[in-house]
Design a protein around this motif. Structure first.
Motif, short mmCIF file in Angstrom:
data_model
loop_
_atom_site.label_atom_id
_atom_site.label_comp_id
_atom_site.label_asym_id
_atom_site.label_seq_id
_atom_site.Cartn_x
_atom_site.Cartn_y
_atom_site.Cartn_z
N ARG A 256 0.84 -1.20 0.00
CA ARG A 256 0.00 0.00 0.00
C ARG A 256 0.87 1.25 0.00
O ARG A 256 0.64 2.17 -0.78
CB ARG A 256 -0.93 0.01 1.21
CG ARG A 256 -1.93 1.16 1.20
CD ARG A 256 -2.63 1.32 2.53
NE ARG A 256 -1.73 1.62 3.62
CZ ARG A 256 -1.17 2.82 3.84
NH1 ARG A 256 -1.39 3.81 3.03
NH2 ARG A 256 -0.37 3.00 4.87
N VAL A 257 1.91 1.26 0.82
CA VAL A 257 2.80 2.42 0.90
C VAL A 257 3.54 2.60 -0.43
O VAL A 257 3.64 3.72 -0.95
CB VAL A 257 3.80 2.27 2.07
CG1 VAL A 257 4.90 3.30 2.00
CG2 VAL A 257 3.06 2.39 3.40
N VAL A 258 4.05 1.52 -1.00
CA VAL A 258 4.78 1.61 -2.27
C VAL A 258 3.86 2.12 -3.38
O VAL A 258 4.24 3.00 -4.16
CB VAL A 258 5.38 0.22 -2.65
CG1 VAL A 258 5.87 0.20 -4.08
CG2 VAL A 258 6.51 -0.13 -1.69
N GLN A 259 2.65 1.61 -3.45
CA GLN A 259 1.71 2.05 -4.49
C GLN A 259 1.34 3.52 -4.31
O GLN A 259 1.26 4.27 -5.28
CB GLN A 259 0.45 1.18 -4.48
CG GLN A 259 0.73 -0.21 -4.99
CD GLN A 259 -0.43 -1.17 -4.75
OE1 GLN A 259 -1.34 -0.89 -3.97
NE2 GLN A 259 -0.38 -2.31 -5.43
N THR A 260 1.13 3.94 -3.07
CA THR A 260 0.81 5.34 -2.80
C THR A 260 1.97 6.23 -3.19
O THR A 260 1.78 7.28 -3.81
CB THR A 260 0.47 5.53 -1.31
OG1 THR A 260 -0.65 4.70 -0.99
CG2 THR A 260 0.13 6.98 -1.00
#
Length: 191
Positions: free
Chosen positions: A79-83
């Motif tokens: 989630r953090v990487v995609q954001t």
């Protein structure tokens, strides 16, 4: 481990601290594998521990805690990487000269391709035999369902779950390939 989880469920702060001390290295190592910086790793860690606190009472198998922590940490890292990627793309788009602006229609096509891929996967999954769908759903459950529980729920020998998992995934891959060959999943973005 089971005793620590049970004690932590009952509000024992020392048991909670022992769980965090024991598994914090696992959480941080997963964050490092995803290339997260210190701040993002701290955020992921906070979220993982909060989710554990919220779900500790629902954890059926205390022995499954390491797997639950690993899966939850990976999901949060993704989630953090995609954001971060979305923010970087947005910043890059803002920095471009007007003549270099990306056509909104192209962005829509790119987004639609991902949506089509998801729809294709859902359609292929829906076409699987019921026994495969049931097994895959249980294997993907969050919090995780133990093989013993899957065996009980599906009334199958525990030793057959692994091979059935492999057959289920192979059937899903075959169904996706058939749909792609039939032109159902063709993309217009060149992927």
């Amino acid at each position: 481990m089971s005793t620590l989880v049970l004690r932590a469920r009952n509000g024992d702060q020392q048991a909670w601290d022992a769980i965090v001390d024991r598994y914090a290295p696992l959480v941080w190592s997963i964050c490092r594998r995803y290339g997260l910086d210190r701040l993002d790793s701290d955020d992921v860690g906070q979220t993982v521990w909060l989710r554990l606190l919220e779900n500790l009472g629902r954890l059926r198998e205390p022995a499954a805690l390491p797997g639950w922590l690993e899966r939850t940490t990976k999901n949060e890292c993704l989630r953090v990487v995609q954001t971060t990627r979305r923010l970087e793309r947005t910043e890059e788009r803002i920095k471009r000269e007007p003549s270099e602006q990306v056509d909104p229609f192209d962005e829509l096509l790119e987004q639609s391709a991902a949506e089509r891929d998801n729809a294709l996967l859902r359609e292929a999954f829906a076409q699987l035999p019921d026994r495969y769908r049931q097994l895959l759903l249980l294997l993907m459950a969050d919090p995780p369902v133990s093989y013993e529980e899957i065996s009980r729920r599906l009334d199958r020998p525990i030793g057959s779950i692994g091979p059935q998992r492999a057959r289920s995934l192979a059937a899903l891959r075959k169904k996706l390939a058939e749909m792609d060959m039939a032109g159902v999943g063709m993309r217009t973005t060149g992927r």
